[in-house]
Enzyme design. Structure first.
Site, PDB file in Angstrom:
ATOM      1  N   GLU A  63     -16.171 -23.957 -28.722  1.00 36.63           N
ATOM      2  CA  GLU A  63     -15.180 -24.886 -29.260  1.00 36.63           C
ATOM      3  C   GLU A  63     -15.035 -24.626 -30.753  1.00 36.63           C
ATOM      4  OE1 GLU A  63     -16.194 -28.866 -27.980  1.00 36.63           O
ATOM      5  OE2 GLU A  63     -15.751 -28.387 -25.896  1.00 36.63           O
ATOM      6  N   ARG A  68     -16.530 -34.426 -37.587  1.00 41.50           N
ATOM      7  CA  ARG A  68     -17.528 -34.099 -36.554  1.00 41.50           C
ATOM      8  C   ARG A  68     -17.288 -32.714 -35.963  1.00 41.50           C
ATOM      9  NH1 ARG A  68     -17.355 -34.969 -30.752  1.00 41.50           N
ATOM     10  NH2 ARG A  68     -15.199 -35.516 -31.186  1.00 41.50           N
ATOM     11  N   ARG A  81     -11.674 -29.081 -36.751  1.00 43.32           N
ATOM     12  CA  ARG A  81     -10.665 -29.941 -36.111  1.00 43.32           C
ATOM     13  C   ARG A  81      -9.737 -30.629 -37.121  1.00 43.32           C
ATOM     14  NH1 ARG A  81     -13.120 -33.552 -31.394  1.00 43.32           N
ATOM     15  NH2 ARG A  81     -13.391 -31.509 -30.473  1.00 43.32           N
ATOM     16  N   HIS A 117      -7.735 -35.628 -32.768  1.00 40.08           N
ATOM     17  CA  HIS A 117      -7.800 -34.398 -31.983  1.00 40.08           C
ATOM     18  C   HIS A 117      -6.417 -33.744 -32.039  1.00 40.08           C
ATOM     19  CE1 HIS A 117      -8.610 -31.566 -28.809  1.00 40.08           C
ATOM     20  NE2 HIS A 117      -9.861 -31.986 -28.754  1.00 40.08           N
ATOM     21  N   HIS A 153      -9.202 -39.779 -31.942  1.00 39.88           N
ATOM     22  CA  HIS A 153     -10.126 -39.303 -30.906  1.00 39.88           C
ATOM     23  C   HIS A 153     -11.558 -39.800 -31.096  1.00 39.88           C
ATOM     24  CE1 HIS A 153     -11.596 -36.603 -27.821  1.00 39.88           C
ATOM     25  NE2 HIS A 153     -12.410 -36.010 -28.659  1.00 39.88           N
TER      26      HIS A 153
HETATM   27  C1  SIN Z   1     -12.728 -31.546 -26.580  1.00 43.52           C
HETATM   28  O1  SIN Z   1     -13.097 -31.259 -25.446  1.00 43.52           O
HETATM   29  O2  SIN Z   1     -11.880 -30.944 -27.221  1.00 43.52           O
HETATM   30  C2  SIN Z   1     -13.332 -32.724 -27.217  1.00 43.52           C
HETATM   31  C3  SIN Z   1     -14.765 -32.498 -27.432  1.00 43.52           C
HETATM   32  C4  SIN Z   1     -15.222 -33.433 -28.473  1.00 43.52           C
HETATM   33  O3  SIN Z   1     -14.462 -34.297 -28.900  1.00 43.52           O
HETATM   34  O4  SIN Z   1     -16.349 -33.277 -28.913  1.00 43.52           O
END
Ligand code: SIN
Length: 513
Positions: free
Chosen positions: A118, A372, A278, A233, A337
């Protein structure tokens, strides 16, 4: 309610039935504990919706020092480095705890954990379960474990409305149930109430999550930290549905790109591009939308044909919206989010009020800093639940007399939602924040159903107003640069009200220290 809650006096009371609450209860066993949940377990906890899994250094090249470095870099100078180090080093053991409790993590044919990537992670280190259904699978296992643990009394359909505090320490919980208010005498209360998505028009969270735990702690006089840091998000499915379906960052981890209506990858000049932290991706998407473009996620080439198999939950949400990701671009926009800030706690979850602990999203341990790192939140909840439980088990009960606090109606966030959505977006400015503070103060003072959400909203707005810099997820168009020194923020409800009153009586923000 058939159960007489008065018979449970003296037991620790956990408020909230998501992963943080369930894990705390399980770690406390065999010590008797009461777990209060507004809804049937697993029905509307945001944990159930988690697509991303848990970040943990468990692979062959899984070095926790790298996990720590990524966490600190994403946190933009504001993480508590010692807390972050303790949590990321404990993460692999937390995965083992979950596996022991029956969570079926995704594995390779050889039986090792299958790891995803990620944004802002320098390695593949996201442990998933059931593809993009990680939260659902973890909750399935934990709910089953809790239900078969005799020491845990689960009380569903009951909502905590007030904390009783006598001589500066918690002595009980006043809760509502279908018949009449009930008072649980206890000197040990754990907030595990989740986040604040329901306070925003555009959110990926259950709409019922509107900061109830923050309101309980605020009225009890607790100290809060970093409230201004709200994570958006970047890739929520843009359509009429609310809450907005999430399109996991893991999709970009598998190679999906972000494009506009002309097909341009407008993030390709940004360091890290689609996998930048993010906050950076969310701001880029937000600004591109504000400039009149449309923005899409393109999964047609990568992950391509495997998309629906890897991400069945997202494929189903796209299908419901009439989108075939194999052929169509997926429209996206940022949505609220996660809340990095919360009730200030130490590493074992103790708040500033003796007898009150907090765990999970409602708490601010300092792990997340200003932004985060993806999938660090479930990790934090599971790791910290063990330490919270140990701290509670070592603390004596200090139950009080019956509290006489009046019952309060269930929260109605309706009047607050438009104010926060406007003032506390991906970008903010002093004028918008001041306007929101002026509108929220009278709502808070009405002592009706809107006053809890208004209390939470006002505290966040004041925290955002007082941070005159841009850092991580907090971007002020009127203060677009970092301050020279990075400082975590701390606030109480009384202090927030004092600032709001000063603001109400004086048009000049500059007079506020
Ligand atoms: C996601 O799956 O993009 C969200 C994961 C997260 O918010 O930690």
């Amino acid at each position: 309610m058939s159960m007489d809650l008065r018979n449970l006096a003296g037991r620790p009371v956990i408020i909230g039935g998501g992963i943080a609450g369930l894990m705390t209860a399980l770690h406390l066993a065999p010590e008797p504990v009461v777990l209060l949940s507004r809804s049937p377990l697993g029905a509307d906890a945001s944990s159930v919706w988690a697509q991303g899994g848990l970040a943990a250094s468990v692979g062959d090249d899984g070095d926790p020092a790298l996990h720590l470095a990524d966490t600190l870099a994403a946190g933009d100078g504001l993480c508590d480095a010692d807390t972050a180090r303790r949590i990321v080093y404990a993460a692999p053991a937390a995965i083992e705890d979950l596996a022991r409790l029956g969570v079926r993590f995704d594995r390779t044919p050889e039986g090792t954990l299958r790891l995803g990537l990620e944004a802002a992670h320098s390695r593949r280190r996201i442990v998933h379960a059931d593809g993009d259904g990680s939260g659902r699978e973890i909750m399935r296992a934990l709910v089953s474990a809790v239900r078969s643990t005799p020491s845990i009394v689960v009380v569903e359909g009951v909502e905590a409305r007030r904390l009783a505090v006598e001589d500066g320490r918690v002595t009980g919980v006043l809760a509502s149930c279908s018949t009449s208010p009930v008072f649980l005498a206890t000197g040990r209360v754990i907030l595990a109430t989740g986040g604040i998505g329901g306070l925003f028009d555009d959110t990926t969270n259950p709409l019922g999550n509107c900061g109830q735990g923050l309101a309980l702690a605020a009225r009890a006089g607790a100290i809060f930290a970093d409230l201004e840091f709200i994570q958006f998000h970047p890739t929520a499915l843009d359509g009429p549905g609310r809450p907005m379906p999430l399109i996991s960052e893991a999709v970009r981890g598998e190679g999906a790109t972000i494009v506009d209506e002309t097909g341009r990858r407008f993030l390709d000049g940004v360091r890290g591009a689609e996998l930048a932290p993010r906050d950076i991706v969310a701001r880029a998407v937000w600004r591109h939308l504000a400039a009149g473009h449309r923005v899409f996620l393109d999964v047609r080439e990568k992950p391509g044909a495997t998309f629906a198999q890897l991400f069945p939950t997202i494929a189903s949400a796209c299908g419901k919206a009439g989108i075939d990701p194999a052929h169509d671009l997926i429209p996206i926009r940022p949505a609220q989010h996660y809340h990095m800030g919360g009730v200030a706690v130490d590493l074992v979850g103790r708040t500033s009020i003796p007898g009150l602990w907090a765990c999970g999203e409602v708490a601010s341990t300092g792990l997340h800093g200003a932004n985060r790192l993806a999938s660090n939140s479930l990790t934090e909840a599971v790791v910290c639940a063990r330490w919270v439980a140990e701290s509670i088990a070592a603390s004596p009960d200090g139950s009080g007399k019956r509290a006489m606090a009046p019952d309060l109606p269930a929260a109605d966030q309706g009047p607050v939602r438009p104010l926060l959505s406007r003032a506390l977006g991906v970008t903010r400015d002093g004028e918008g924040l001041e306007g929101a503070a002026r509108a929220l103060l009278p709502l808070l003072q009405r002592h009706d159903a809107a006053s809890g959400p208004a209390t939470v909203g006002l505290m966040i707005v004041i925290a955002a107003l007082l941070r005159r810099e841009s850092r991580g997820a907090h971007f002020r168009t009127d203060f677009p640069h970092h301050a020279t020194v990075a400082r975590r923020s701390h606030l109480t409800l009384d202090a927030a009200i004092a600032v709001a009153r000063e603001l109400a009586s004086s048009p000049a923000l500059e007079s506020i220290p």
